[in-house]
Design a protein around this motif. Sequence first.
Motif, PDB file in Angstrom:
ATOM      1  N   SER A  66       0.798  -1.225   0.000  1.00  0.00           N
ATOM      2  CA  SER A  66       0.000   0.000   0.000  1.00  0.00           C
ATOM      3  C   SER A  66       0.829   1.272   0.000  1.00  0.00           C
ATOM      4  CB  SER A  66      -0.916   0.023   1.221  1.00  0.00           C
ATOM      5  OG  SER A  66      -0.145   0.062   2.417  1.00  0.00           O
ATOM      6  N   TYR A  67       2.108   1.154   0.352  1.00  0.00           N
ATOM      7  CA  TYR A  67       2.953   2.341   0.480  1.00  0.00           C
ATOM      8  C   TYR A  67       4.289   2.047  -0.180  1.00  0.00           C
ATOM      9  CZ  TYR A  67       5.581   6.152   2.614  1.00  0.00           C
ATOM     10  OH  TYR A  67       6.351   7.263   2.821  1.00  0.00           O
ATOM     11  N   TYR A  68       4.788   2.991  -0.945  1.00  0.00           N
ATOM     12  CA  TYR A  68       6.024   2.799  -1.697  1.00  0.00           C
ATOM     13  C   TYR A  68       7.100   3.747  -1.187  1.00  0.00           C
ATOM     14  CZ  TYR A  68       9.193   2.419  -5.694  1.00  0.00           C
ATOM     15  OH  TYR A  68      10.284   2.198  -6.498  1.00  0.00           O
ATOM     16  N   TYR A  79       5.511  -1.496   0.900  1.00  0.00           N
ATOM     17  CA  TYR A  79       5.272  -1.812   2.298  1.00  0.00           C
ATOM     18  C   TYR A  79       3.781  -2.063   2.511  1.00  0.00           C
ATOM     19  CZ  TYR A  79       9.983  -0.094   2.982  1.00  0.00           C
ATOM     20  OH  TYR A  79      11.339   0.074   2.912  1.00  0.00           O
ATOM     21  N   CYS A  80       3.480  -2.907   3.476  1.00  0.00           N
ATOM     22  CA  CYS A  80       2.089  -3.241   3.800  1.00  0.00           C
ATOM     23  C   CYS A  80       1.706  -2.580   5.116  1.00  0.00           C
ATOM     24  CB  CYS A  80       1.915  -4.746   3.897  1.00  0.00           C
ATOM     25  SG  CYS A  80       2.321  -5.577   2.379  1.00  0.00           S
ATOM     26  N   LEU A  81       1.620  -1.276   5.103  1.00  0.00           N
ATOM     27  CA  LEU A  81       1.284  -0.542   6.320  1.00  0.00           C
ATOM     28  C   LEU A  81      -0.225  -0.511   6.539  1.00  0.00           C
ATOM     29  CD1 LEU A  81       3.762   2.452   5.937  1.00  0.00           C
ATOM     30  CD2 LEU A  81       4.141   0.224   7.009  1.00  0.00           C
ATOM     31  N   ASP A  82      -0.981  -0.594   5.467  1.00  0.00           N
ATOM     32  CA  ASP A  82      -2.443  -0.610   5.528  1.00  0.00           C
ATOM     33  C   ASP A  82      -2.868  -2.076   5.505  1.00  0.00           C
ATOM     34  OD1 ASP A  82      -3.206   2.441   4.875  1.00  0.00           O
ATOM     35  OD2 ASP A  82      -1.418   1.820   3.780  1.00  0.00           O
ATOM     36  N   ALA A 113       4.813   4.477  -8.022  1.00  0.00           N
ATOM     37  CA  ALA A 113       4.364   4.688  -6.639  1.00  0.00           C
ATOM     38  C   ALA A 113       2.946   5.251  -6.603  1.00  0.00           C
ATOM     39  CB  ALA A 113       5.323   5.657  -5.946  1.00  0.00           C
ATOM     40  N   PRO A 114       2.309   5.246  -5.432  1.00  0.00           N
ATOM     41  CA  PRO A 114       1.000   5.889  -5.326  1.00  0.00           C
ATOM     42  C   PRO A 114       1.064   7.350  -5.768  1.00  0.00           C
ATOM     43  CG  PRO A 114       1.390   4.563  -3.388  1.00  0.00           C
ATOM     44  CD  PRO A 114       2.678   4.585  -4.173  1.00  0.00           C
ATOM     45  N   PRO A 123      -5.563   2.509  -1.267  1.00  0.00           N
ATOM     46  CA  PRO A 123      -6.648   2.008  -0.420  1.00  0.00           C
ATOM     47  C   PRO A 123      -6.715   0.483  -0.455  1.00  0.00           C
ATOM     48  CG  PRO A 123      -7.535   3.003  -2.419  1.00  0.00           C
ATOM     49  CD  PRO A 123      -6.056   3.225  -2.445  1.00  0.00           C
ATOM     50  N   LEU A 124      -7.179  -0.083   0.626  1.00  0.00           N
ATOM     51  CA  LEU A 124      -7.310  -1.528   0.760  1.00  0.00           C
ATOM     52  C   LEU A 124      -8.772  -1.919   0.547  1.00  0.00           C
ATOM     53  CD1 LEU A 124      -6.238  -4.325   1.563  1.00  0.00           C
ATOM     54  CD2 LEU A 124      -6.526  -3.654   3.956  1.00  0.00           C
ATOM     55  N   PHE A 125      -8.978  -2.904  -0.316  1.00  0.00           N
ATOM     56  CA  PHE A 125     -10.314  -3.448  -0.575  1.00  0.00           C
ATOM     57  C   PHE A 125     -10.348  -4.872  -0.021  1.00  0.00           C
ATOM     58  CE2 PHE A 125     -13.113  -6.089  -3.131  1.00  0.00           C
ATOM     59  CZ  PHE A 125     -14.281  -5.373  -3.104  1.00  0.00           C
ATOM     60  N   VAL A 126     -11.348  -5.171   0.796  1.00  0.00           N
ATOM     61  CA  VAL A 126     -11.507  -6.507   1.373  1.00  0.00           C
ATOM     62  C   VAL A 126     -12.936  -6.968   1.104  1.00  0.00           C
ATOM     63  CG1 VAL A 126     -11.482  -7.876   3.485  1.00  0.00           C
ATOM     64  CG2 VAL A 126      -9.828  -6.027   3.192  1.00  0.00           C
TER      65      VAL A 126
END
Length: 136
Positions: A66-68, A79-82, A113-114, A123-126
Motif C-alpha cells: 500500500s505504500y512505496y 510496504y504493507c502498512l495498511d 508509486a501511489p 486504499p485496501l479493498f476486502v
Amino acid sequence: MASIVLGDFNAQPFEMEMISPGNLNATLFKDVAIRMRSRRVSGRDYPFMCNPTLEFLSEANDNCGSYYSAAGPATFYWYCLDQAVFSPLLADKVAEYRYLRQIGDAALIKDVAPNGEISDHLPLFVRIDWSMGNER
C-alpha cells in the motif's frame, strides 16, 4: 463475535505492533487463529486476530503493498502498512484482499508509486464471503 480492524498501522504484518499479545496479537496463519482462538502469556489469555496480508501479496496480481518508498540503502520498496485483521470467526471468509491501483478512471499509481496528488497510500479493498469456511 466477529471483528475486523482495518487501517494504516504504520507497521508491517510481522512487526511487534501487529503480532505481540499486548497489541493486536495478529497471527499470519488463519489456521492458528481458528484452531487456538487465544494464547496464554504470563497467566493472561490474549485472543488471536488473523492478518492475511502476506497470503494475498503477489506481483502476479499487482498486489504488492500500500505504500512505496525507495529511500535508504536497504528497502522493501512496497510496504504493507495498511492492513485488515480479523477475528477467528472471519479468518477463513476473506475472499479478496487487495490494494486498489485504480478507482473508475482515476489511476492511483503514478510511475511506480501511489499518486501523491491523491494519497501516499493505496486504499485496501476486502471482500468477505459469508459462505466460505463453513466446513469447520
